[in-house]
Design a protein around this motif. Structure first.
Motif, mmCIF file in Angstrom:
data_model
loop_
_atom_site.group_PDB
_atom_site.id
_atom_site.type_symbol
_atom_site.label_atom_id
_atom_site.label_comp_id
_atom_site.label_asym_id
_atom_site.label_seq_id
_atom_site.Cartn_x
_atom_site.Cartn_y
_atom_site.Cartn_z
ATOM 1 N N THR A 69 49.142 38.233 32.679
ATOM 2 C CA THR A 69 48.484 39.407 32.596
ATOM 3 C C THR A 69 46.879 39.446 32.715
ATOM 4 O OG1 THR A 69 50.553 40.139 31.572
ATOM 5 C CG2 THR A 69 48.753 41.822 31.734
ATOM 6 N N PRO A 70 46.643 39.147 33.843
ATOM 7 C CA PRO A 70 45.056 38.877 33.747
ATOM 8 C C PRO A 70 43.916 40.225 33.436
ATOM 9 C CG PRO A 70 45.790 39.195 36.004
ATOM 10 C CD PRO A 70 47.052 39.174 35.053
ATOM 11 N N GLY A 71 44.561 41.482 33.738
ATOM 12 C CA GLY A 71 43.844 42.610 33.336
ATOM 13 C C GLY A 71 44.608 43.463 32.377
ATOM 14 N N GLU A 72 44.541 44.935 32.894
ATOM 15 C CA GLU A 72 45.270 45.657 32.089
ATOM 16 C C GLU A 72 46.712 46.281 32.552
ATOM 17 O OE1 GLU A 72 42.584 48.970 31.095
ATOM 18 O OE2 GLU A 72 41.444 47.789 29.774
ATOM 19 N N GLY A 73 46.941 45.511 33.656
ATOM 20 C CA GLY A 73 48.126 46.030 34.686
ATOM 21 C C GLY A 73 49.383 45.266 34.045
ATOM 22 N N VAL A 78 51.753 33.854 38.709
ATOM 23 C CA VAL A 78 50.453 33.295 39.166
ATOM 24 C C VAL A 78 50.444 33.209 40.814
ATOM 25 C CG1 VAL A 78 49.679 30.705 39.275
ATOM 26 C CG2 VAL A 78 50.300 31.481 37.165
ATOM 27 N N ALA A 79 51.474 33.217 41.325
ATOM 28 C CA ALA A 79 51.686 33.095 42.748
ATOM 29 C C ALA A 79 51.332 34.475 43.190
ATOM 30 C CB ALA A 79 53.029 32.479 43.288
ATOM 31 N N ILE A 382 39.972 37.773 37.128
ATOM 32 C CA ILE A 382 40.134 36.432 37.131
ATOM 33 C C ILE A 382 39.684 35.562 36.308
ATOM 34 C CG2 ILE A 382 38.842 34.626 38.801
ATOM 35 C CD1 ILE A 382 38.725 36.580 41.253
ATOM 36 N N VAL A 383 38.764 35.988 35.336
ATOM 37 C CA VAL A 383 38.351 35.357 34.075
ATOM 38 C C VAL A 383 39.735 35.283 33.356
ATOM 39 C CG1 VAL A 383 37.067 35.341 31.876
ATOM 40 C CG2 VAL A 383 35.962 35.879 34.268
ATOM 41 N N GLY A 384 40.459 36.318 33.177
ATOM 42 C CA GLY A 384 41.701 36.472 32.485
ATOM 43 C C GLY A 384 42.724 35.408 32.754
ATOM 44 N N PHE A 385 42.828 35.596 34.220
ATOM 45 C CA PHE A 385 43.606 34.536 34.855
ATOM 46 C C PHE A 385 43.296 33.150 34.360
ATOM 47 C CE2 PHE A 385 44.399 31.909 38.570
ATOM 48 C CZ PHE A 385 45.753 31.990 38.825
ATOM 49 N N LEU A 386 42.239 32.764 34.684
ATOM 50 C CA LEU A 386 41.755 31.147 34.452
ATOM 51 C C LEU A 386 42.077 31.038 32.959
ATOM 52 C CD1 LEU A 386 38.511 31.352 36.491
ATOM 53 C CD2 LEU A 386 40.673 30.174 37.298
ATOM 54 N N ARG A 387 41.765 31.760 32.311
ATOM 55 C CA ARG A 387 42.142 31.406 30.865
ATOM 56 C C ARG A 387 43.504 31.413 30.514
ATOM 57 N NH1 ARG A 387 37.797 36.066 28.408
ATOM 58 N NH2 ARG A 387 36.116 34.590 27.517
ATOM 59 N N ALA A 388 44.284 32.181 31.086
ATOM 60 C CA ALA A 388 45.882 32.171 30.986
ATOM 61 C C ALA A 388 46.425 30.885 31.611
ATOM 62 C CB ALA A 388 46.579 33.435 31.545
#
Length: 393
Positions: A69-73, A78-79, A382-388
């Motif tokens: 969940t990289p953002g608030e959505g 990952v794919a 993307i920052v949230g995605f990379l952290r996850a």
């Protein structure tokens, strides 16, 4: 009606539709970002020896199907996020080992891809190497190496000001305005139509200075990093491509040749013109994670790496800048972003990321062909995605 070529069937457009005027726009960038040398003059950065072909590690099914969940959505796999963020290639390393490689259908394993402003971070590594050799003093005035800078916006700036983007130089990063000063800059680099009447260096020397001292405010200005390339060439007497091959590419153990775009007289576009494979980009991140060591060999001084990714950078200068929203607790040092939680990264327009998380021992290289040069909301996702992804790798 003419039959479709293999190129058209693969990419969905004709090769002759990709021009200097269109190469950074969608959908043409899906091809051009892998073939910048066909559009802009480029210098080769070869490898010292042929280490043999690499094979992709495709066992990423476990990662690709996990939810993030990289953002608030809503959570997504990952794919699906890779597709939504126009990712062309992804390489993930954990503890120095390749976890997996992912590629979009239009990019083959082993293909080169332009990394745009991650070029800045790579150029700064060369500055760190030269500093360790005593060939470059970051506290020296730029004019020490570039006498022509006297009287320019850089006349009273130090090399460190250039490295930290705290130069009071008057230009805006107007990526989509061909009639702006930035558009003139891109003509000088031969990235836009109409170039060839002004060199990159002459453009740099013409930039006006802002009021106020250097060193107080982070201002992201790409020309600073091209000037750094000039400083490195003057300090060593070597062309940038040769310098990078000797000091970084060969010691790093890079497996593929890189390239960098050049202007009408061969001046390297060190602010954004480097192309390389995702694997080799990840190797740069791993070398930084290892404190400047690659394959058991010291490449960059450990103290320079520590200053860059741990201790250096002016928090107040960062807070006065315009990118605080991305890393509220961050800093910027030697053209690398300190995220604020121990991780650090290099970032390029259109979705290029090199993310290093020392805590999880993860390095992620993400190459993309996003339609827009900058999308603040997507960057934050993307920052949230990379952290996850770093936490689950």
């Amino acid at each position: 009606m003419t039959a479709q070529t293999a190129f058209e069937r693969h990419y969905g457009f004709r090769r002759d539709e990709v021009t200097l005027a269109s190469w950074r726009t969608s959908p043409f960038n899906r091809w051009s970002f892998q073939n910048a040398g066909e559009l802009v003059p480029s210098a080769d950065i070869g490898v010292a020896a042929d280490a043999g072909p690499e094979e992709p590690v495709r066992d990423m099914a476990g990662l690709l199907s996990q939810k993030v969940t990289p953002g608030e959505g809503e959570p997504q796999t990952v794919a699906s996020f890779l597709t939504r963020s126009s990712t062309d290639a992804l390489t993930v390393m954990k503890g120095g080992k390749i976890v997996g490689d992912w590629f979009a259908p239009h990019m083959a394993f082993g293909a080169r891809h332009i990394v745009f402003s991650i070029s800045k971070s790579i150029t700064a590594i060369l500055a760190g190497i030269l500093e360790g050799e005593g060939a470059l003093d970051p506290n020296a005035p730029v004019a020490t190496h570039v006498p022509e800078a006297k009287g320019s916006a850089y006349g009273d700036a130090t090399v460190q000001h250039v490295l930290d983007m705290t130069v009071s130089v008057d230009i805006e990063e107007s990526y989509t305005d061909p009639d702006s000063a930035y558009g003139r800059y891109r003509k000088a680099t031969l990235w836009n139509p109409g170039g060839g009447s002004e060199t990159l260096f002459s453009f740099l020397m013409s930039l006006p200075r802002l009021d106020g001292p250097h060193g107080e405010t982070f201002r992201y200005r790409s020309p600073n990093s091209d000037l750094l390339g000039v400083v490195l060439e003057r300090a060593t007497g070597q062309r940038f491509a040769d310098l990078m091959r000797e000091k970084l590419w060969a010691p790093l153990g890079a497996r593929s040749a890189a390239a960098i775009t050049v202007d009408m007289v061969g001046q390297a576009r060190t602010a954004g013109g480097i192309s390389m494979t995702p694997r080799d980009l990840a190797r740069i991140g791993e070398m930084m994670r290892q404190g400047g060591v690659a394959g058991g060999r010291r490449v960059v001084p450990e103290e320079w790496v520590r200053d860059t990714v741990e201790t250096g950078g002016d928090r107040q200068a960062w807070r006065r800048g315009a990118m605080l929203f991305l890393f509220p607790g961050g800093r910027y040092r030697n053209k690398w972003y300190q995220v604020g939680d121990g991780a650090y990264c290099g970032i390029g327009i259109h979705g290029q990321w090199l993310y290093v998380d020392p805590k999880s021992e993860v390095v992620i290289a993400k190459m993309s062909s996003q339609p827009e040069p900058v999308e603040d909301a997507l960057d934050m996702e993307i920052v949230g995605f990379l952290r996850a992804l770093s936490a689950m790798a």
